[in-house]
Structures are given as C-alpha cells and as structure tokens.
Write a protein that holds these residues in place. Structure first.
Motif, PDB file in Angstrom:
ATOM      1  N   ALA A  51     -29.387  -8.817  25.726  1.00 47.74           N
ATOM      2  CA  ALA A  51     -30.459  -8.122  24.998  1.00 47.74           C
ATOM      3  C   ALA A  51     -31.810  -8.740  25.344  1.00 47.74           C
ATOM      4  CB  ALA A  51     -30.215  -8.229  23.497  1.00 47.74           C
ATOM      5  N   PRO A  52     -32.857  -7.908  25.402  1.00 48.79           N
ATOM      6  CA  PRO A  52     -34.197  -8.428  25.684  1.00 48.79           C
ATOM      7  C   PRO A  52     -34.593  -9.486  24.666  1.00 48.79           C
ATOM      8  CG  PRO A  52     -34.188  -6.023  25.668  1.00 48.79           C
ATOM      9  CD  PRO A  52     -32.849  -6.465  25.165  1.00 48.79           C
ATOM     10  N   ASP A  53     -35.346 -10.475  25.129  1.00 44.34           N
ATOM     11  CA  ASP A  53     -35.822 -11.550  24.251  1.00 44.34           C
ATOM     12  C   ASP A  53     -37.337 -11.461  24.177  1.00 44.34           C
ATOM     13  OD1 ASP A  53     -36.097 -13.931  22.791  1.00 44.34           O
ATOM     14  OD2 ASP A  53     -36.301 -15.104  24.634  1.00 44.34           O
ATOM     15  N   ALA A  73     -27.538 -10.760  31.338  1.00 43.95           N
ATOM     16  CA  ALA A  73     -27.836  -9.473  31.996  1.00 43.95           C
ATOM     17  C   ALA A  73     -28.357  -9.701  33.415  1.00 43.95           C
ATOM     18  CB  ALA A  73     -28.843  -8.677  31.163  1.00 43.95           C
ATOM     19  N   ARG A  74     -29.050 -10.804  33.652  1.00 49.54           N
ATOM     20  CA  ARG A  74     -29.496 -11.151  35.017  1.00 49.54           C
ATOM     21  C   ARG A  74     -28.299 -11.297  35.948  1.00 49.54           C
ATOM     22  NH1 ARG A  74     -33.961 -14.643  33.489  1.00 49.54           N
ATOM     23  NH2 ARG A  74     -35.794 -13.299  33.773  1.00 49.54           N
ATOM     24  N   PHE A  96     -32.398  -4.695  32.408  1.00 52.73           N
ATOM     25  CA  PHE A  96     -31.743  -3.950  31.327  1.00 52.73           C
ATOM     26  C   PHE A  96     -31.606  -2.458  31.626  1.00 52.73           C
ATOM     27  CE2 PHE A  96     -33.931  -7.529  29.092  1.00 52.73           C
ATOM     28  CZ  PHE A  96     -32.785  -8.249  28.798  1.00 52.73           C
ATOM     29  N   ALA A  97     -32.033  -2.045  32.814  1.00 53.48           N
ATOM     30  CA  ALA A  97     -32.068  -0.613  33.124  1.00 53.48           C
ATOM     31  C   ALA A  97     -30.696   0.039  32.979  1.00 53.48           C
ATOM     32  CB  ALA A  97     -32.615  -0.405  34.541  1.00 53.48           C
ATOM     33  N   ARG A  98     -29.667  -0.690  33.325  1.00 51.88           N
ATOM     34  CA  ARG A  98     -28.317  -0.107  33.245  1.00 51.88           C
ATOM     35  C   ARG A  98     -27.479  -0.764  32.154  1.00 51.88           C
ATOM     36  NH1 ARG A  98     -26.685   2.076  38.511  1.00 51.88           N
ATOM     37  NH2 ARG A  98     -28.545   2.279  39.804  1.00 51.88           N
ATOM     38  N   PRO A 100     -35.548 -12.535  30.119  1.00 54.96           N
ATOM     39  CA  PRO A 100     -36.017 -11.159  30.390  1.00 54.96           C
ATOM     40  C   PRO A 100     -36.529 -10.482  29.115  1.00 54.96           C
ATOM     41  CG  PRO A 100     -33.617 -11.335  30.656  1.00 54.96           C
ATOM     42  CD  PRO A 100     -34.122 -12.715  30.419  1.00 54.96           C
ATOM     43  N   LYS A 101     -37.667  -9.837  29.268  1.00 56.05           N
ATOM     44  CA  LYS A 101     -38.360  -9.258  28.109  1.00 56.05           C
ATOM     45  C   LYS A 101     -38.015  -7.763  27.950  1.00 56.05           C
ATOM     46  CE  LYS A 101     -40.387 -13.080  27.083  1.00 56.05           C
ATOM     47  NZ  LYS A 101     -39.116 -13.808  27.219  1.00 56.05           N
ATOM     48  N   PRO A 102     -38.337  -7.178  26.806  1.00 59.20           N
ATOM     49  CA  PRO A 102     -38.098  -5.734  26.639  1.00 59.20           C
ATOM     50  C   PRO A 102     -38.748  -4.963  27.787  1.00 59.20           C
ATOM     51  CG  PRO A 102     -38.736  -6.726  24.539  1.00 59.20           C
ATOM     52  CD  PRO A 102     -38.892  -7.798  25.580  1.00 59.20           C
TER      53      PRO A 102
END
Lengths: 441, 441
Positions: free
Chosen positions: A215-217, A185-186, A264-266, A257-259
């Motif tokens: 997905a957030p980790d 996602a980055r 993850f905005a888009r 990247p965390k929740p």
C-alpha cells in the motif's frame, strides 16, 4: 439467563464468524470457472499468466493458502506464506514457514528472504496473490540495507516506551524496512498483484494492516526523524538507525512508494474479510430469524467497561421505548475496545464489556448483550467473551459476587464462569476484531 | 468548522430544548377549554372541585407555577412552590418560596410546613396539581417526627462518605422524612392529585425524581437499617436516626406507602418533559430539515470521554458506510455522563464528551458531534457543551493545543474556547439531562 435469547445471540454471532472464516471469505470473493478467476467482480484469465504465485503473512495465511489452493486447483505455480508458530495447515504448492509472533525473529526474516526470492524476476505475465492477515507485520520483515532485526526491535521498543502513537510508530518502521510501507510492491512490479486481506485493524486501513507491504505510504524519512525528535529519542535508538534515516532524508535512499507511484499501477487490494463483513452477516442472520436489525458502527473503540455501559443503555431503550427498533430487535456493533489494567484478575476486553453492561441491564426482561472476540480468544483466557442480561446482577448477588469488585480487579472471567455465562468458541482461525450484539426479544 | 453543519446542529438542539421548556412542556400536555382541563388525555372538570391547589418544588417550580396560572386562569385557588435561591418568577395566586440547594436549609423546611398547611383539610373535592422538577429533593423536606434537618444531613453525609448507591441512600432518606417516598400523597389524600414532572433523572423513575413524594416506595425500615449495617455506620449516624428506624422496623411508625396503597388511588403522574421528549423533538426537527434521523438511546451513562469515543465511532460509520443511516443523517442520544476528575482544569461532562469524540472524527468531512447540557450549564462553566468535527484536532494542533493534555487535566473548556467551539446557550430554565447529536451532512 433464558436459553432462547442466548441461543439466538450465539447463532447470530456464528453467522458473523462463518462469513469471515478464511475459506468462506475467500470463496465469497473469488470464483473460478475453468481458467477464469473472478476476484470481487474483476476477471483474471489464468491461462495468460506465465506464473501464479501465492505469497503472504499472518496468523491466517496458511489457512488462506490452503483455501486458495482449493479454489485455484492446478493453477498455483508456486508460493510461500509465513505464519505464527503452531498455525500451519497442510498445503500442496504453497510452502508454509513458521516464525515468532508478536516479537519478530530470525526465522521470519529468513522466510521473508525466501519469499522475496520467489519474486526475483517479476514479469507483466505474473499474477501474484498476496494473502495478508493479522500478525503479518511481525512475521514479514526484511530490515533495510545496513540494518539488523535488533536495530528495528530496539527502535520499536524506544518508541513504545516513549508513548508514540501507532501512526508515529509506523512512519518510523516503514522507513527501516525493505518490505513494509509499499516496499513489497516494488519487489512484485510489474506483475499483476491482488492483495487479499483479512483485516484485524478497526476500519481496515490498507496502509496499517500488516504495515501495508503493498500500500502507498504517505510518510517520509523526514517524518520519521521528526517522530524521534518529538520524543527526544534520536540518541536512544541504534546509531545505524539514525544514520539510515538521515541518509534517506538527504535523498540518498529510496523513499517508500507514495500514492500514485507507478509500482501500484497493477496492485489491487480486496478486503475478503473484516469486522464490517462479520457485522453485516450478523445483521443478515438476525433478519433471517425474524428480528429487526441495525448495524450501528464498526469503529467502536474505548475503555471496555464504558462501552459496555453504552450497550446497556441501548438495550434499555430497546426494551423501554422500542427505539431505534421495535423488538424483537438486534443491534450490531463492531470494533475493538481496550482495558486499562489496574487489577491482577483474569479476564478480557469483551468480558469487561459484558460486565460493564450488566448494571444497565439489571431488571430488564428479555434483553441480552453479547461481546465476543472473533478469534475466539478474549485476553489471556480460553473464553471469547461473555453474555449479560437483566438477571446477571441478581444471579451474581445470589452467589455472593460483587460486579464492582470484579471490575476493580479486572477479574471478569471468574465472575462469568461462576454464572455459566462465558462465551466459549475455541480458536476460530480468523480475526476481525470484536463483535457486540444487543438483543431484545 | 463549517457553519452550516454547526448551525444545523444548533437548530436541532434548540428544537429539543424548546420542547421541554416549562411553559411549552405544560402547554403540550395541558389544555383548558372553559372549565374543562385536559391533562394528557384525561379531562378534569374544574367546576366540580371545591379548590384547585398548586404545590411543588424544584428549580423550575416557579416557572412551572407561572405557566400553570396562565393555563388555568382564574381557576387556581391557592398554592405554594419552593424553588432555589434566585429562581423565582412573578406569579399571581401561587406563592413562591426560595430555599437552599443542593444542601437543604431551615427555609426549605419552613416552606414545606407552609405547603403542607395548605393541604390541612384535604377533600375528595380538591384538585391538587404538584409541580416537580430537579432539585425538589433538597427543597421539599420535613424531617419525620422527632428528627431534625441536622439529623438528616448527618445521615446523608455518612452514607455518601461510605459509598452508598443512590438507591441505598434513598431507602434510608425516605424513612426519615414526612414528605419523601410517597408520604406527601398521604397529606393530599383523598384529593385528586396530578403530579406534573419535569424530569432530571435518566429514565425518569417516579420514585427517584424529587425523592418521589407522591410515588409508591418499595423499600422498608428494615431495608434502611440493613443499609446502615452494610456500611457499618449504624453508630456513625445520629442516635435519634437509629432509634427512629428501629421503631419503624418494629411497626411503631407508619411505613412509607407501598405500591397499591389506597393513598395513590387518585394520584396520577404525568411526565411533562424529560430527556426522551427533548430527544424526540430533536429527531422531529432533523427530519423536518431533510435529514434521516434515529433516536438511539435516552439512557446514556458512563465516563464522558469514553462515551465521546463511541459517538466518534458512530460518526465514522455514518460517513464511511452510510450506516445505520445514509447521510444527510442525524443520530440523537440522551442521558447524563459523568467525569472522573483527575486534573485541576476547567470543563464539564459535555465538553469532555466532545473532546473524547474529536480523535475518532479526525479527518472526516462534513460530520459533527454536539454534546449539550439541557440546562445550559455544563459543569462549573458558562458553556452548555461543545462541538467537535473532523477539523477539531488539526485546528487545535495549529494553535499548539494537545487534546490528550487537556483531557488529562479535565481542561476541555480552554481547548474549545480557543477553537471557538463552545456551545453557549445561557440558562435555559429547564433541565432534562444531556442531549448528544451525531450529524453527517
């Protein structure tokens, strides 16, 4: 075994499989009208995007890419998906690369680099469709800076040998990868990203399927180090791995990247096919054919033969007391059982489920249990599963077959082959774990 | 663990137990108005009988006899029941004898002779009420002519050591006994006989409960000999046993009475309490308390921890997808699981069911699994079972308890004891196998 009940079970199963075939599953969740693409209720106006890029990984990713091309027509700008050897299908705008599965190889790493290059200059005016399916974790991989594929593999081996759980394994692996654990996602931010998922994990947890690239980790470098310490393998893993994780724990490397992270905005995940959708389609088909039907659980796990005994108990209750439904009735369950291998026979988990059910069904009229691998391959056999009913044990005895002997040897395949009760579907080109049906006519 | 859901589960279970307590179970099926006794819908006019004789055997037989005396008042002419040591309760007209269980002894044989003497001159004008409950097979025994209790015991031991199934064991035992396998019905004919059964066998098969003293037997002397031959123990059993069975196979001894035999013309069985009745009462209580409820099966068998995993999967489906019922909901299952003992810990099958469910429940809010032995004694412990919920694993971890370690050692009792999650009911004076509840609040 009466053909009618077996045919009915097969028709109900086929409806479940059809619902999660890549083309059908995508077509059910994606609709295009001119340049408007609706994905599970949200509209994307294709004309407003600079590019529409299709990427992905998994055993069904080529099939999914071909289906996306049909749905999007000329709107696909570019793309690349990575699939398992032999799983390519013809595509137009989306390149298909093959790599090794279940063990990752250099071809997978090279294809992943190629895939990331497509995303080199992400923009808010990009729409990225990510196609994930079973096997994605091995096929989509880029070791973190300073690490090699061999480092990752050695670490995974050490963890598996030590008996780490899947969650512990993932906490480590996500911190050694440039793509797993939300890192992909980055690479796509700030593009609009829709992750289309064909799930092969029970319960469809987004951070587990294909190791959750978008997905957030919620795990950290410190968690990863704690796992190595817990199993006393800090010195057994390659030194570069320990150095990498320790640097991360000191804040010298970016965390996954965390929740809530802005990357993850888009990003949106849509499960286009999973066990629950297949099971629900089985229920709908059973009802369409005049049966009462209930979906009991899509989270079934456990030793296959013991799960089979529970299915036998459900069948006996249907037949004896008409509970929880008065026949004609169909109970649908899904998930994925396991087999503790003790013998040297041939078989698969679904065949052991059916064999485990047989004793409980013995003597019951007009009931049937079917357990099926939705990918068409149950264990290392050419069958997808097997049927059992009230006549199974008697017919087996007439052939001199002892179910206990076959269970003890993990040898269900010859048992059901001799009875003519194997389920053979051939490869289905999808995989959403297993479906189990309990029918009373 | 939130008290509310646990209290709810306990109340639902208690309603199930209350329904199958001997007094309540008999009162539900028997009603007397003056000298008319209605048993499950059929009226018996007590004034027309010369005698009303109450006989029986089983762990609950004294309790049942006392309840019958209350229901029938002065109408009981005579009677005798045989119960396990320590299970007597005060009675008026029905004598109570104690004997050994699970291994039969001479006291049981003597009491059986006494019981048969009561039936010495049966007449069409006799009403015989037979009270059967778990343990009856060991307590009610008269070896066939020429055999001794030691002969029977040696034969049973040889069959068990050889791995015979319960059906094979029964085929032999019924042909060595003067009371099992319908032979007691010979002693009562031509009296009117109502057999009132509190069932401790899954599915309540009449020919299995207490070895079916008043039920038709479909096995033969030839079957019994075939069982000995199959396990190659024809020479391992006492010579008198082989001689007896061979004489029977030659037609020199009376066969057990078969289905349709005239001795059963006036015999009627009424299951006054069994697992299905307890489970149905749990469903009714759950509904009364505002939950949606379903009875899934009363035939549950299998390895306890694996059955527990299935219960966990059912709970997860309730919570995640509201299937098969939207919460607040309660699923009820019954039967009896087994434990393959590999460790030296303390526990019981129901505690292992709960421990097996715990992992699948982990992290779920407001769900609960309760597994309970309806006799109040789960394995060799003072608990009836245990509760598991979404917090079980986390609370255990905080106490340094590893569920896998406790499972590997068959050591569920200390695990749940430390958590305060054992179910303790004390002896319930009934036994209809196990009840399992899956709740989502």
């Amino acid at each position: 075994m009466p053909d009618s009940l077996r045919d009915l079970a097969r028709a109900i199963l086929d409806a479940g499989l059809a619902a999660v075939a890549p083309h059908a599953a995508l077509a059910r969740h994606l609709r295009r009208h001119h340049d408007t693409l609706a994905i599970a209720g949200i509209a994307y106006h294709l004309g407003t995007y600079r590019r529409v890029v299709v990427i992905g990984a998994g055993k069904a990713s080529a099939e999914m890419a071909a289906a996306i091309e049909v749905l999007l027509g000329p709107h696909v700008t570019a793309g690349l998906v990575i699939t398992k050897d032999g799983h390519s299908v013809p595509t137009r705008a989306v390149a298909v690369r093959e790599a090794s599965h279940p063990l990752p190889d250099a071809r997978g790493v090279a294809a992943t680099a190629e895939l990331l290059a497509l995303l080199a200059t992400p923009s808010e005016r990009d729409l990225v469709l990510v196609l994930l399916s079973g096997g994605g974790s091995a096929l989509l991989e880029q070791p973190a800076d300073g690490l090699t594929l061999a480092d990752l593999q050695a670490t995974t081996d050490a963890l598996l040998r030590a008996g780490a759980t899947i969650n512990e394994l993932n906490a480590v692996r996500k911190h050694l990868s440039a793509v797993k654990g939300g890192n992909l996602a980055r690479a796509t931010a700030p593009a609009t990203v829709v992750v289309l998922v064909l799930s092969d994990v029970v319960g469809s947890p987004l951070d587990v399927i294909a190791s959750g690239p978008c997905a957030p980790d919620s795990t950290t470098y410190a968690d990863a180090l704690a796992v190595l310490a817990r199993y006393q393998i800090s010195d057994a893993v390659p030194p570069a791995v320990r150095v990498h994780l320790e640097a991360g724990a000191r804040g010298e490397r970016p965390e996954t990247p965390k929740p809530g992270d802005a990357v993850f905005a888009r990003v949106r995940h849509v499960i286009i096919g999973d066990n629950a959708q297949a099971a629900a389609a089985c229920v709908a088909e059973a009802e369409r054919r005049g049966l009462r039907a209930l979906l009991l659980s899509t989270f079934i796990e456990g030793e296959a033969r013991e799960v089979g005994r529970v299915l036998g108990a459900l069948a006996r209750e249907l037949r004896t007391h008409g509970r929880p439904l008065a026949p004609p009735a169909c109970l649908v369950l899904g998930g994925e059982t396991t087999v503790t291998v003790r013998g040297d026979g041939r078989g698969g988990r679904n065949q052991e489920v059916a064999l485990g059910a047989a004793r409980g069904l013995a003597g019951l009229a007009d009931v049937l249990v079917l357990s099926a691998a939705t990918d068409g391959g149950d264990g290392p056999t050419d069958a997808a599963g097997a049927f059992a009913d009230g006549t199974t044990l008697a017919r087996a005895a007439a052939l001199g077959l002892d179910p206990q002997v076959h269970l003890a040897r993990n040898d269900a395949y010859p048992f059901f082959q001799a009875l003519g009760d194997l389920l053979v579907t051939g490869p289905t080109r999808t995989n959403v774990n297993d479906v189990m049906l309990v029918l009373a006519g």
